[in-house]
Write a protein that holds these residues in place. Structure first.
Motif, PDB file in Angstrom:
ATOM      1  N   GLU A 151      48.320  39.257  43.190  1.00  0.00           N
ATOM      2  CA  GLU A 151      48.037  37.940  43.887  1.00  0.00           C
ATOM      3  C   GLU A 151      46.854  37.240  44.176  1.00  0.00           C
ATOM      4  OE1 GLU A 151      49.653  38.984  48.323  1.00  0.00           O
ATOM      5  OE2 GLU A 151      51.068  38.608  46.706  1.00  0.00           O
ATOM      6  N   PRO A 152      46.529  36.172  44.245  1.00  0.00           N
ATOM      7  CA  PRO A 152      45.201  35.676  44.785  1.00  0.00           C
ATOM      8  C   PRO A 152      44.881  35.792  46.260  1.00  0.00           C
ATOM      9  CG  PRO A 152      46.702  33.913  44.241  1.00  0.00           C
ATOM     10  CD  PRO A 152      47.200  35.214  43.846  1.00  0.00           C
ATOM     11  N   ASN A 171      41.566  40.111  36.176  1.00  0.00           N
ATOM     12  CA  ASN A 171      42.399  39.681  37.397  1.00  0.00           C
ATOM     13  C   ASN A 171      41.543  38.813  37.862  1.00  0.00           C
ATOM     14  OD1 ASN A 171      44.884  41.059  36.753  1.00  0.00           O
ATOM     15  ND2 ASN A 171      43.981  42.881  37.755  1.00  0.00           N
ATOM     16  N   ALA A 172      40.322  38.745  38.145  1.00  0.00           N
ATOM     17  CA  ALA A 172      39.437  38.005  39.026  1.00  0.00           C
ATOM     18  C   ALA A 172      39.280  36.425  38.412  1.00  0.00           C
ATOM     19  CB  ALA A 172      38.060  38.511  38.934  1.00  0.00           C
ATOM     20  N   ALA A 217      42.181  34.391  39.522  1.00  0.00           N
ATOM     21  CA  ALA A 217      42.502  34.383  41.037  1.00  0.00           C
ATOM     22  C   ALA A 217      41.786  33.274  41.759  1.00  0.00           C
ATOM     23  CB  ALA A 217      42.020  35.677  41.482  1.00  0.00           C
ATOM     24  N   ILE A 218      40.779  32.591  41.067  1.00  0.00           N
ATOM     25  CA  ILE A 218      39.778  31.455  41.735  1.00  0.00           C
ATOM     26  C   ILE A 218      40.654  30.165  41.157  1.00  0.00           C
ATOM     27  CG2 ILE A 218      38.109  33.096  42.363  1.00  0.00           C
ATOM     28  CD1 ILE A 218      36.514  31.628  39.909  1.00  0.00           C
ATOM     29  N   ASN A 244      40.831  27.733  43.783  1.00  0.00           N
ATOM     30  CA  ASN A 244      39.661  27.655  44.521  1.00  0.00           C
ATOM     31  C   ASN A 244      38.746  26.226  44.723  1.00  0.00           C
ATOM     32  OD1 ASN A 244      36.937  28.447  46.121  1.00  0.00           O
ATOM     33  ND2 ASN A 244      38.060  30.194  46.529  1.00  0.00           N
ATOM     34  N   ARG A 251      35.536  26.577  42.285  1.00  0.00           N
ATOM     35  CA  ARG A 251      35.663  27.008  40.788  1.00  0.00           C
ATOM     36  C   ARG A 251      34.532  26.322  39.994  1.00  0.00           C
ATOM     37  NH1 ARG A 251      40.074  24.262  41.735  1.00  0.00           N
ATOM     38  NH2 ARG A 251      40.594  22.754  40.164  1.00  0.00           N
ATOM     39  N   GLY A 267      38.416  42.731  43.606  1.00  0.00           N
ATOM     40  CA  GLY A 267      39.926  43.000  44.161  1.00  0.00           C
ATOM     41  C   GLY A 267      39.841  43.790  45.407  1.00  0.00           C
ATOM     42  N   VAL A 310      39.060  38.241  45.927  1.00  0.00           N
ATOM     43  CA  VAL A 310      39.779  37.150  45.811  1.00  0.00           C
ATOM     44  C   VAL A 310      41.119  37.565  44.915  1.00  0.00           C
ATOM     45  CG1 VAL A 310      37.685  35.881  45.129  1.00  0.00           C
ATOM     46  CG2 VAL A 310      38.618  37.364  43.125  1.00  0.00           C
ATOM     47  N   TYR A 311      41.379  38.775  45.136  1.00  0.00           N
ATOM     48  CA  TYR A 311      42.813  39.017  44.569  1.00  0.00           C
ATOM     49  C   TYR A 311      43.228  40.566  45.195  1.00  0.00           C
ATOM     50  CZ  TYR A 311      40.817  42.161  41.057  1.00  0.00           C
ATOM     51  OH  TYR A 311      40.210  43.454  40.316  1.00  0.00           O
TER      52      TYR A 311
END
Length: 237
Positions: free
Chosen positions: A35-36, A54-55, A58-59, A62, A65, A122, A145-146
């Motif tokens: 999850e972010p 995953n990064a 996750a944004i 944001n 971005r 993470g 970020v996650y």
């Protein structure tokens, strides 16, 4: 072989597809979900760094971005590089698959020295990437970020272990290996869970399994999916 993949759903589905294409039967049993985490990413950065696929997603929400998409991005390997491009990054360079390769690549390229690099990380990490870069004279800052959250032990996995329908379990993180052991104990199949073959991405990931008494453990020669699957094929042979 009858295999279990325990990584989070999105990554697990890709791994399962590759394994099924090679003729294996695969049970996808995510023991974590990603999850972010909200983070303030505004600033002046020389480049972006990621060590996981995953990064980038996750944004997605944001507000910074679009600014980050304009920067060069250094990814630990091909899969994380693909995730970065899918998210919207265009200037993407991939390292060979582990953090040492990534540090070496960044040190060779020497991105904009006038601004620190931004590491999208993470919550749980095994390497001090920022510290490694500082040793090469490269300033970097980390932003979480996650995070990975423990998922329930699937009843399908309990049933498969109890019925002896699992030949091997693939472990991609230490935490998922720990979740596997804890979930199996709670489900009353600890012995069956230890008795199968375990294919691990690294020795660190294998450690809790070995400590718990697992006897058949194979470790990939390099910490990436390709090497792990190759280890599986060798174990099968």
């Amino acid at each position: 072989m009858r295999l279990v993949v325990t990584r989070p759903k999105a990554d697990g589905e890709r791994t399962a597809a590759a394994l099924r294409a090679s003729g294996h039967a695969v049970l996808l049993a995510p023991l974590m979900r990603v999850e972010p985490v909200a983070a303030d990413l505004f600033g002046t950065w020389g480049a972006v760094i990621i060590t996981s696929a995953n990064a980038p997603p996750a944004i997605a929400g944001n507000p910074s971005r679009k600014m980050l998409f304009k920067l060069p991005l250094f990814a630990v390997g091909q899969r994380s590089a693909e995730a970065a491009r899918e998210a919207g990054f265009t200037d993407v360079t991939a390292a060979g698959g582990d953090v040492r390769d990534l540090v070496r690549l960044i040190a060779e390229r020497r991105p904009d020295a006038a601004a620190p690099l931004l590491y999208l990380a993470g919550e749980d990490r095994t390497a001090d990437l920022v510290g490694e870069l500082v040793m090469h004279g490269i300033a970097a800052e980390m932003a979480v970020v996650y995070r990975a959250v423990t998922a329930p032990f699937p009843p399908e996995l309990t049933a498969a272990l109890r019925a002896g329908e699992v030949d091997a379990v693939l472990h991609f993180s230490k935490r998922s290996a720990e979740n596997y052991l804890a979930g199996a104990a709670q489900a009353g199949v600890a012995g069956e869970a230890l008795g199968v073959r375990h294919i691990c991405l690294s020795a660190q990931i294998a450690a809790p399994l070995a400590d718990a008494g697992a006897g058949r453990i194979a470790i990939a020669p390099r910490p990436n999916e390709t090497a792990l699957i190759a280890s599986l094929e060798r174990a099968q042979g």
